[in-house]
Every structure is written in C-alpha cells, then in structure tokens.
Design a protein around this motif. Structure first.
Motif, PDB file in Angstrom:
ATOM      1  N   LEU A  17       0.762  -0.999   0.088  1.00 42.35           N
ATOM      2  CA  LEU A  17       0.144   0.014   0.040  1.00 42.35           C
ATOM      3  C   LEU A  17       0.862   1.173  -0.034  1.00 42.35           C
ATOM      4  CD1 LEU A  17      -2.707  -0.926   2.664  1.00 42.35           C
ATOM      5  CD2 LEU A  17      -3.082  -0.232   0.217  1.00 42.35           C
ATOM      6  N   GLN A  29      -6.509  -0.880  -0.764  1.00 41.59           N
ATOM      7  CA  GLN A  29      -6.242   0.536  -1.642  1.00 41.59           C
ATOM      8  C   GLN A  29      -6.197   1.592  -0.949  1.00 41.59           C
ATOM      9  OE1 GLN A  29      -9.196   1.539  -4.623  1.00 41.59           O
ATOM     10  NE2 GLN A  29      -8.314   3.475  -4.257  1.00 41.59           N
ATOM     11  N   ASN A  82      -6.338  -1.318  -8.871  1.00 38.64           N
ATOM     12  CA  ASN A  82      -5.093  -1.240  -7.870  1.00 38.64           C
ATOM     13  C   ASN A  82      -5.114  -1.711  -6.722  1.00 38.64           C
ATOM     14  OD1 ASN A  82      -5.185   1.246 -10.086  1.00 38.64           O
ATOM     15  ND2 ASN A  82      -3.337   1.617  -9.102  1.00 38.64           N
ATOM     16  N   LEU A  83      -5.935  -2.797  -6.353  1.00 38.69           N
ATOM     17  CA  LEU A  83      -5.982  -3.309  -5.410  1.00 38.69           C
ATOM     18  C   LEU A  83      -4.528  -4.203  -4.904  1.00 38.69           C
ATOM     19  CD1 LEU A  83      -9.624  -4.794  -5.301  1.00 38.69           C
ATOM     20  CD2 LEU A  83      -8.698  -2.791  -3.750  1.00 38.69           C
TER      21      LEU A  83
END
Length: 901
Positions: free
Chosen positions: A632, A731, A888-889
């Motif tokens: 992250l 995210q 975008n995870l």
C-alpha cells in the motif's frame, strides 16, 4: 457465530442456563417486582415455564435481549458432537413466518447486532438494538422458539458454512490441544467433546437430527429470557406474556450426571505457527454450581495477580509472559496456568519455573493479601457490570444459570464468603502435579495442518438463493418505516487546563464507578529516532514497574487496595469504584508522569522485546500485514519502519527516557472521565494530579504525509498449518478523515460489504455462491490518509472466483447507482446504530477521547447522521467512482497457494 468456552463474568460477557427445576418451571405463575442495588428489576415465570428477567437501565436508549436454552454440547446425541452448534446456525435460517433473509435485513435496518454462541452447557442468542425496536426483538425470539423449520435444504446450505468455521478453528494447534485435553479430563461425560463439532458428525447430521434435538430441548420451560435496557418493565412483561405464554411447554429429557474419572497426567506437545511458544498446565476445577466455585475463582485470580509469583516470572524476565484463568462449565471446570517462551527458547526451563512457583503456593499457601485483593476485584466487577446493559444482562444470566443462584446478589455474596482457608483448601485439592495435563506449543513454521481438515467446505456447497432485499413482515415493516434523527444522550463538558491538557467529563450515575481513558497524541513512526525502532514499544512495557515513588510491588498493591484497574502509556486508563477515584487518579498520574523505569526492568524488557520480535518477524500473521503495508505504501514511508532485535538491542535506558520526555506532553494529551463524578470534582482532581506536568519545546509532528495511490500487487504468505486462505485486498484512498465525501463512502461501503448479511459481498460470496464463510469490506479514515479493505477466508480453490466477485461488485458500485432499498438499509443502519455505539460507559469514554484527539466534534455521530439523511444514490456512486480503483488493489493471502489467480 461464537462457540466454545466461556470465562467468568469478570473476564467477559457470559450467559447461562437454569435455576428452577422443570417441575417448578411448569407450575409457577408469579411475578415478583423487586429492587437490586438501585436497578429496577421485574421477574416472572410464565405458565409454560419460561423464566423472564427485565431490568430497566437508562444509560442509553437501547436494549439487549438474551435468551438462553439450557442445551449445549453436553446434551448432544452420542456420535453427533456439534449438534447444538449446528442448530445454533440453523436458528438464523427460516422459521414459520420469518425467513432468514428477513431476519438479516431487519437486524441491519434496526441498526442492531445479533449473534449466538454454543457452549458445553447452553446455547444463547442475543440482540442489541435501539430500545424502540424491542417489540421486533420479542417477536423474532417468540417465532424462533418453536417455529424453526430446520429443513434438509436449509441444512445442506448451512453445512458448508459451519464446516468452514470448524476448518478455521482446527487449523489452530492451541485449539486442537485444548480439545484433546478436554477428552482426557472429562472422558465419559458430555464435556469430553468440544461443542464445536466435527466434519464426520456434520456429514451424518440431517434435518431430522436437528429437529429431534430442537424438539427435545428448545422448550420455554428450558429457557431463560433476560431483557435489559431503557424499557418499561411492566409493559415489556405484558408483551412477553402475549407473545410467549401461548407456546406450550414440553418435558425435557433427563440430564446425565457428571461423574469424573481418574486420568493419567501427560504432556501434549504440538508445534505452532505463533511467534512465541507456550507451556500450559491444565487442571480440573470446581464447576459453576459447586460450593467451591467462588474459592476456585479467587484462587485463579490470585495466581494471576500482578504481584503473584507467577507474574513475577515475567517481570523478572524468566518467561515472556504469564497468566492464570479459569474456564468453568456447570458441573466441572478447568484452570489454565501458563507462560510464554521465545522462539528457540527452553520450554523445559519455563516449565520448571512454573513447577517451582506452584510448589511454593502449595507449600506456603496463597498469600492472604492476594486473596483479599482478588475478592475486592471480583466484588468491584459486580458494580462495573452495571456500566453496560449487555454485561448487566450477562451477570443475571450467569447467576440464574451456570451458578444455579437466584440473582447476581447471591453470586456476590459467595465471593464475600470466601476465606483464605477455602482458597488454600481448593489449591491443595485441585493443583496437584499428578492431576494435570501439560501442553507445550513450540514455534515451528514447518508444521502440518490436521489431516481431517482437508476439504472442509469443499464438496459441500452452502450457496443459496437468498435475496439482499426482501419484503418484511408487516409488524417489522411498520415499525421501521420512519427514519428519524436518534436521541443523543451525551452532554460532555470539555475543558482546557492551563498546561494544555484537554479534559472531557461525562457524568453518569448508572453505577458507583468512574472510568478514565486518556490518550497522548503521538506517532512512533514519525517520532522514534533513526535506528531506535522499538523504543516506543519498550517504553510501554516499563509502565508496569510502578513509579519513582512506588516500586512495582507497592504500586500494584496500592491499586489492589482500592480495587482499581490501571494501565499507563500513550493510551492510559483507570477503572475504579467512585470512592477510590481520587486515590486512583493520584496513582495513575504518578505512573503516567513519573514511571520508575528501573535499570534492571529495562534490561528484562529489552531482552523480552528483542526475543518476541525475533519470532514475530517470521510468523505468518505478521508477514501478512507487513506485506499488505508494503503493497500500500511507497518505499521509505515512515509507516514501513520496522523494529528488529538489532534496533531494540541498540537502545539504552537514557534513550528510552529521552523518548519519553519528547513524546509525552500535556499539550498533546486528552483525558476523558465518565461515571459517578461531577465535572467540577473531576477537574479539581485532574488538575491536582496532572496540573504540574509541563511541556517543553515545540510540538512534534504526529501526522503522516498523504499516501499516493498504490500499484496492484499479489503475494502469498505460506502457512503450513492453514487449511484455508485468509485473504486481504486493499487500496489507498485520496481523502482524509475531515473530507465530507467520507459519509457517501461509508454508506456505499455498508451496501458493499460493511453491513453483514445486508451487504452485497456477503450475499454474493457466501450466500449465493458459497465461496467463503464470510466476506466484508471496511474503510479506515485517518487524519491524512485513508485505506479501503476487503477480507474473506476461503478454500484455495475458491479464491479466484471470490476475487472475481469482489471485482464485479466494486465495478457495479461505480457504474450503477445503488437501489433505493439498499441506500435506505445503509442509512437506517448507520443512523439507528448511533445509540448502540455509545451504550456503555467504556464505549462512551473511548469514543469521546477518539473524537477529541482526532479533532472531530463530540457529537460526531449526529453530524454524520445529518449527512446520511440527505445523501442520494448518485452521490454514493460518484464517491466510489472518484476514490476507488479496483485495478489497483494490492492482495495478500496467508495459507495454501491457490492454483489460479
């Protein structure tokens, strides 16, 4: 759903089973209104034998209902362990006139919470909801009491879910060792098999099996119904009579007597993926209904006291930590005495320390002052139970049930009557080395999962066709039709002291106690000097060693003398009877402002922390969350700083004291006082004890910089013990805690996965497709950055299709407005749950301190409620489109590697 063991009320929320005999239940028809320690109590036994206790509690406009059926693992048929647990699950499926989907939806619409647990002696179902929905709660329980359908179709759908729950639990070596210990200690009794159940028993179970158990034990004359909250007792009793009295009673089977057999002492050695190891001694103890129950409770409390010989083992660094606690059933019990040792440490040496400590207790007796301290603590707990409707209801249920008493007053008197001779007699009778089992859990990442865990939740499907939105019964639809702003009951007084401390006081007269919660605003990732990672954690451990005026033993004795519970550190707290409030605050301030930090204790805790961290760094759970953070946050982000044995090894006492002086400041501190005290009294006592605390130099920066959008990533963390994958997807979000868009995201998240069975992810992933036992989402809003999460647990072969459903649902939130009914559900849940969120003294204190140091108004829920009332589906869709990036995870799995991704 919760199952397995219960601890005494002082350690958790407990409920239980019966007082009156079956014959008494069938014939007694009286109502007795009486007072207990200032609480308005109404009691009745209906004509069908249902025992009812109603307690008016005006702390918050909410109510809890707790109905307990005196049937658990002990009563299950031979060869079918887990039947009571399976029936517990099925009580959330369809009943006559009430579908499981309707139950889930109305729970969410009420802003309430419901759950259940199964123990060896009883099964209990509970609700917590705003008080105006009591009628709905009563109708639900009346319907389920004799109306559960228990069809083979429903069981076939639920079987996979319960087997995944079992699969999760039997992946834990500690749980498996506890189950094996019970088989040895209680062989030949109903306590030998854990209430959880097994796959073979569930494979044999049918709707007919469940129906037979239900008909035998789920009868009004075999139940206790406790209702506590802001209700009219007489009107409530009249409604209970109307709904429950027509239900006919039925004789229950004879209960098997508990006859304990001799057993051979032995050692159960297991490996564990945990970062530290454990040595446990497990003894038999008197059960709840034994005349020696209270003495056994005091014995275990005394052994676990901070001044006991056992606790001294940890304080002196001979073990990492130590504990003692009881785990009673109705007619028997267990005492757990244990210590933790580091990975690579000497389990035999740890066991030798335990043996020597217990031998000293048996030789010299339990110290008299520890017995008295334990009694004061237990007696104070009866008063503290009033600080929450849930714990107050639980104290009634425990007294009427497992203890077989008439009220919590009698349970309190049992504690008062315990003598030092009683405690020593129980110790000599039960804590014998030839009457115990020894469990040794040794850290080893190369273990194997239990062979019988393979395939749990695999062949069976628990998919169904339940809908997310269903028409509710008329009686529920009418009550839930109008959504209004909730009644806000808090009126805290906020003050600024001369030295910068923020003081907030909320008087409450519900009990003769005071709760204090404090927070020093800080961020160790920003404030720890380079190369000194771990100093914040090490400092926190040193507050246990007292103050510069009272050493560790004297400090803990001073707390014991006033039955206070205290902890120091950046998050500090005090819970104390109101007559000890001033002395308690003196001790809290002494510990918080002048911690002793003796050199010998520093050396002990430095070594303990270094050895603990060495194991943590290799543990799957640590690696799961560490990997998620690295996915992250950008390289070099302060939150990615990591304490290691090497960084802890560079620390010295002066560096630790310097860190304390730099980070602990009155102008960064919030103190909240809730309970039996006036604002003027609280201010005077806080100023007297904390007023001399001064800050030096400019305030440190404690707020991280914004975090950029993370790139996608995928990582598998191996865990050889796990039969399922624990899956996290997350995210970063480009907004902070103060952005008004958070309210639209919060409502949307309730629709997506934040509102249990009323959420899309749960319905889609569990109910419709059967890919996981549960699935949900959450958003963490912070002062400078925020994060979105999805989590679920699944068999490896189902991860890929579950992921696909997550993606589909996220895209749907961005491309299609949520339906009116979904938005209404989310709105109703958020607004109506507000009274529940501040329904105990501790919750009030912790919410107030959190809102304050984060810079939010002290009526933050009401500010949010106003936004929820006006937000529309387009605004929710726009917020998800603006902030969510499904592509975008970052994804991390702990467990077996899936074949597909």
């Amino acid at each position: 759903m919760i199952h397995r063991k219960l601890r005494p009320i002082a350690l958790g929320v407990l409920l239980g089973c019966g007082l009156l005999s079956q014959a008494q239940c069938a014939t007694t028809q009286t109502t007795d209104a009486s007072a207990m320690q200032g609480d308005q109590v109404t009691r009745a036994t209906l004509g069908n034998g249902l025992r009812v206790v109603i307690v008016r509690d005006r702390l918050a406009p909410m109510v809890t209902t707790q109905i307990t059926y005196m049937a658990g693992g002990y009563q299950t048929p031979d060869g079918f362990p887990g039947t009571a647990h399976a029936l517990e699950h099925m009580m959330f499926r369809d009943s006559k006139g009430l579908a499981g989907a309707q139950l889930n939806e109305m729970t969410g619409k009420m802003g309430g919470d419901n759950n259940a647990f199964t123990t060896n002696d009883a099964t209990q179902y509970y609700f917590v909801a705003p008080a105006q929905y009591l009628d709905i709660l009563l109708r639900i329980e009346a319907t389920r009491m004799r109306g559960a359908l228990l069809t083979d179709k429903d069981w076939n759908l639920e079987k996979g879910a319960i087997e995944q729950e079992v699969s999760r639990d039997i992946s834990d070596p500690g749980s498996l060792a506890a189950m094996e210990a019970e088989r040895i200690l209680f062989a030949g009794t109903g306590y030998a098999e854990d209430a959880l159940g097994t796959r073979p028993s569930f494979d044999k179970t049918t709707g007919r099996t469940l129906r037979a158990f239900y008909d035998a034990w789920y009868q009004p004359n075999n139940a206790i119904f406790v209702i506590v909250g802001d209700v009219d007792p007489q009107a409530t009793l009249a409604k209970v009579r109307q709904l429950f009295e027509p239900i006919p009673s039925h004789a229950t089977p004879a209960r098997a007597k508990t006859v304990l057999k001799p057993f051979q002492p032995q050692t159960l050695a297991r490996s564990t993926p945990d970062p530290t190891g454990q040595v446990q001694f497990i003894y038999r103890l008197p059960g709840y209904k034994s005349k020696d129950y209270a003495a056994g409770q005091i014995l275990m409390d005394a052994l676990g006291n901070a001044r006991s010989g056992l606790s001294e083992l940890a304080a002196k660094g001979k073990v990492l930590s130590a504990y003692a606690y009881p785990n009673q059933f109705s007619d028997a019990g267990q005492g757990y005495i244990g210590v933790a040792f580091p990975k690579g440490g000497d389990a035999k040496a740890a066991q030798a320390q335990m043996d020597a400590t217990i031998a000293t207790v048996l030789k010299d007796g339990v110290p008299a002052d520890l017995v008295e301290a334990s009694k004061r603590s237990e007696l104070a707990q009866f008063e503290l139970n009033k600080n929450s409707a849930v714990t107050l209801a639980s104290s009634w249920s425990q007294a009427l049930a497992w203890q077989g008493l008439d009220s919590p007053d009698q349970a309190e008197q049992q504690i008062r009557d315990v003598t030092l001779d009683d405690v020593n007699r129980v110790a000599h009778e039960w804590l014998k080395s030839d009457q115990r089992l020894t469990v040794v859990l040794t850290p080893d990442p190369n273990g194997k999962r239990p062979p019988d865990s393979n395939g749990f939740g695999g062949a069976e499907s628990f998919a169904g066709d339940d809908k997310l939105d269903v028409p509710l019964p008329g009686w529920a639809a009418k009550a839930l039709a109008t959504l209004e702003m909730p009644h806000w009951t808090l009126s805290p007084q906020k003050m600024q002291l001369d030295n910068g401390i923020t003081l907030i006081v909320q008087p409450e007269s519900i009990s003769r106690t005071v709760t204090v919660v404090g927070h020093v605003d800080h961020d160790e990732n920003l404030e720890e000097p380079a190369g000194q990672e771990g100093v914040d954690r090490l400092l926190g451990a040193l507050f246990d060693y007292g103050s510069t005026t009272l050493d560790r033993t004297a400090f803990h004795k001073a707390l014991d003398d006033i039955a206070a519970t205290e902890s120091g550190g950046s998050d500090f707290n005090l819970t104390v009877p109101s007559d000890g409030f001033e002395r308690g605050m003196q001790l809290l301030a002494d510990n918080e402002l002048h911690p002793a930090m003796p050199q010998e204790a520093f050396a002990v805790q430095q070594q303990t922390l270094a050895r603990t961290i060495a194991g943590e760094l290799q543990s799957p759970q640590y690696q799961l969350y560490r990997t998620l953070s690295k996915g992250l946050l950008p390289k070099g982000d302060p939150e990615l700083r990591e304490a290691t044995p090497a960084t802890v090894g560079t620390l010295d006492l002066q560096k630790t004291r310097d860190y304390f002086a730099h980070t602990y400041r009155p102008d960064m501190t919030t103190i909240v006082v809730v309970g039996d005290v006036t604002p003027d009294q609280a201010r005077a006592i806080v100023e007297k004890n904390f007023g001399g605390w001064k800050a030096e130099g400019p305030k440190p920066n404690v707020i991280s910089a914004k975090a950029p959008l993370n790139p996608p990533s995928y990582t598998v963390i191996p865990n050889a013990y796990a039969s399922q994958d624990q899956v996290l997807l997350a995210q970063t979000l480009d907004l902070d805690l103060y952005n008004p868009d958070r309210f639209a995201l919060k409502l949307g998240n309730d629709v997506l996965g934040g509102n249990g069975f009323a959420s899309r992810l749960t319905v889609d992933i569990r109910v419709k497709h059967g890919y996981a036992y549960g699935a949900g989402s959450n958003i963490s809003f912070q002062r400078s950055r925020s994060f979105f999460y999805v989590q679920y647990g699944s068999d490896p072969g189902k991860v890929a299709p579950a992921d696909a459903l997550v993606q589909q649902n996220l895209v749907a939130m961005q491309t299609t407005p949520v339906t009116k009914s979904e938005l209404d559900n989310a709105r109703q849940y958020e607004i109506r749950s507000i009274p529940v969120s501040v329904s105990s003294v501790e919750r009030i204190a912790r919410e107030l301190v959190g809102w304050s140091w984060k810079g939010l108004p002290l009526d933050e829920p009401m500010v949010a409620a106003k936004s929820y009332l006006t937000l529309d589906a387009k605004q929710v869709q726009d917020a998800f489109t603006k902030y969510l990036r499904p592509a975008n995870l970052t994804q991390v799995l702990e467990g077996p590697a899936p074949d597909k991704h």
